[in-house]
Motif scaffolding. Structure first.
Motif, PDB file in Angstrom:
ATOM      1  N   PRO A 200       0.837  -1.206   0.000  1.00  0.00           N
ATOM      2  CA  PRO A 200       0.000   0.000   0.000  1.00  0.00           C
ATOM      3  C   PRO A 200       0.871   1.254   0.000  1.00  0.00           C
ATOM      4  O   PRO A 200       1.995   1.243   0.527  1.00  0.00           O
ATOM      5  N   ASP A 201       0.364   2.311  -0.592  1.00  0.00           N
ATOM      6  CA  ASP A 201       1.114   3.571  -0.526  1.00  0.00           C
ATOM      7  C   ASP A 201       0.952   4.199   0.856  1.00  0.00           C
ATOM      8  O   ASP A 201       0.277   3.658   1.719  1.00  0.00           O
ATOM      9  N   GLN A 202       1.614   5.316   1.067  1.00  0.00           N
ATOM     10  CA  GLN A 202       1.561   6.050   2.333  1.00  0.00           C
ATOM     11  C   GLN A 202       2.155   5.243   3.492  1.00  0.00           C
ATOM     12  O   GLN A 202       1.753   5.400   4.638  1.00  0.00           O
ATOM     13  N   GLN A 203       3.130   4.391   3.195  1.00  0.00           N
ATOM     14  CA  GLN A 203       3.811   3.637   4.250  1.00  0.00           C
ATOM     15  C   GLN A 203       5.320   3.740   4.031  1.00  0.00           C
ATOM     16  O   GLN A 203       5.982   2.766   3.635  1.00  0.00           O
ATOM     17  N   PRO A 204       5.887   4.918   4.262  1.00  0.00           N
ATOM     18  CA  PRO A 204       7.304   5.155   3.953  1.00  0.00           C
ATOM     19  C   PRO A 204       8.269   4.255   4.712  1.00  0.00           C
ATOM     20  O   PRO A 204       9.306   3.865   4.178  1.00  0.00           O
ATOM     21  N   GLU A 205       7.939   3.922   5.965  1.00  0.00           N
ATOM     22  CA  GLU A 205       8.847   3.080   6.744  1.00  0.00           C
ATOM     23  C   GLU A 205       8.936   1.675   6.156  1.00  0.00           C
ATOM     24  O   GLU A 205      10.023   1.084   6.091  1.00  0.00           O
TER      25      GLU A 205
ATOM     26  N   ILE B  35       6.792  -1.450  -5.500  1.00  0.00           N
ATOM     27  CA  ILE B  35       5.781  -0.597  -6.121  1.00  0.00           C
ATOM     28  C   ILE B  35       4.745  -0.260  -5.057  1.00  0.00           C
ATOM     29  O   ILE B  35       4.190  -1.163  -4.415  1.00  0.00           O
ATOM     30  N   GLU B  36       4.512   1.016  -4.849  1.00  0.00           N
ATOM     31  CA  GLU B  36       3.468   1.448  -3.925  1.00  0.00           C
ATOM     32  C   GLU B  36       2.144   1.539  -4.693  1.00  0.00           C
ATOM     33  O   GLU B  36       2.050   2.265  -5.672  1.00  0.00           O
ATOM     34  N   PHE B  37       1.162   0.778  -4.239  1.00  0.00           N
ATOM     35  CA  PHE B  37      -0.127   0.738  -4.914  1.00  0.00           C
ATOM     36  C   PHE B  37      -0.956   1.928  -4.442  1.00  0.00           C
ATOM     37  O   PHE B  37      -1.705   1.845  -3.469  1.00  0.00           O
ATOM     38  N   GLY B  38      -0.800   3.049  -5.135  1.00  0.00           N
ATOM     39  CA  GLY B  38      -1.525   4.260  -4.765  1.00  0.00           C
ATOM     40  C   GLY B  38      -2.937   4.262  -5.316  1.00  0.00           C
ATOM     41  O   GLY B  38      -3.207   3.716  -6.387  1.00  0.00           O
TER      42      GLY B  38
END
Length: 312
Positions: A263-268, A280-283
């Motif tokens: 998932p996106d919005q999970q930088p750590e 790949i961040e699934f935005g």
């Protein structure tokens, strides 16, 4: 000065919150000022101590005060952005005009304050309260903000596992289909509606997915299997074949994986994975049809709450 009435149909803790919020917003209570203890406030108002403590806790959630242990509860004050907002200035202009008219009618400042507070509380109670529930704070705030802009109503972001459902007063709870079952199983007030919205892949996600060679082995990690299965099915429809749902992001499970979809919005999480494997961040963005549906639901529920229509 705070005044409460046990005969009002507005709960006492709400009366306290409204009056202290007003004093903080107007600057009568300034940042750094220490509020009386919950016990002292309760004794002064002749109310239960738990009622005063609950009011302080709600003010802390709003970011207007904070508890500093033995130093007591301290005023933080409105944020600079809120303090100088156009809406705030327009509200001040309206209130100043109304206050002058009330003075001309012979009311005292204390009477005007009491009357304005009562009117404001009732007006707030007639406004639809909407929350958006997600699995992490960044996504909750992102989608809540997007919904606010699309629907023109305040939307409160909530994170699964980080709020007490019994304390929430939402009339309408929005979430994604990923979390619909979880949210429906949470305790909630009678009459609270739960509505799921569709989120579509962001164009950047589409571009990244399109560039993945069909021979690559792609791992999919989400918090729940239902979420992972939904993303897997979407990736299959996009033409990818070698897909594997991951339950662990450590050790052998990453063997043979060319890249991981998260998932996106999970930088750590992204930072932890990138030294080992491509990510790949699934935005996602709000689906247009879902926005139209939410607009219709909000319009109908708001009208019903204000008494404009009768819901059968």
């Amino acid at each position: 000065m705070i005044q409460v009435s046990v005969h009002s149909d507005v709960p006492v803790f709400r009366q306290i919150i409204a009056q202290l919020s007003f004093l903080i917003e107007t600057g009568d209570l300034k940042p750094g000022q220490v509020l009386p203890s919950a016990r002292m406030l309760a004794d002064n108002l002749h109310i239960n101590r738990n009622t005063a403590a609950r009011a302080y806790a709600e003010l802390a959630k709003l970011g207007l005060v904070e508890s500093r242990g033995r130093s007591g509860t301290v005023v933080v004050g409105p944020s600079p952005a809120h303090q100088g907002s156009a809406a705030r200035e327009e509200a001040r202009r309206i209130l100043e005009s109304a206050a002058r008219q009330c003075v001309d009618l012979g009311l005292t400042a204390a009477e005007i304050q009491s009357l304005a507070m009562s009117v404001a509380i009732r007006a707030e109670d007639h406004m639809l309260k909407v929350s958006f529930v997600e699995c992490n704070a960044d996504r909750a705030e992102y989608f809540a903000s997007a919904l606010e802009a699309a629907v023109s109503i305040k939307v409160k972001p909530l994170v699964l596992g980080e709020f007490s459902p019994e304390d929430e007063q939402a009339d309408l709870i929005l979430t994604t289909f990923f979390h619909l079952a979880q949210v429906r199983n949470l305790p909630r007030r009678p009459g609270t509606e739960v509505v799921a919205i569709v989120v579509a892949p962001h164009v950047q996600t589409l571009m990244q997915i399109a560039s993945v060679p069909k021979s690559r082995t792609v791992g999919i990690w989400y918090r729940t299997d239902d979420q992972a299965v939904t993303v897997r099915d979407w990736l299959q429809d996009a033409g990818l074949k070698n897909l594997r749902i991951l339950h662990d992001l450590e050790g052998a499970e990453l063997d043979g994986i060319d890249l991981v979809v998260i998932p996106d919005q999970q930088p750590e999480l992204k930072a932890a994975l990138e030294p080992k494997v491509n990510v790949i961040e699934f935005g996602n963005v709000l689906d247009a049809a879902s926005i139209r549906m939410v607009n219709e639901v909000v319009r109908d529920m708001q009208a019903a709450k204000r008494g404009d229509v009768t819901v059968v």
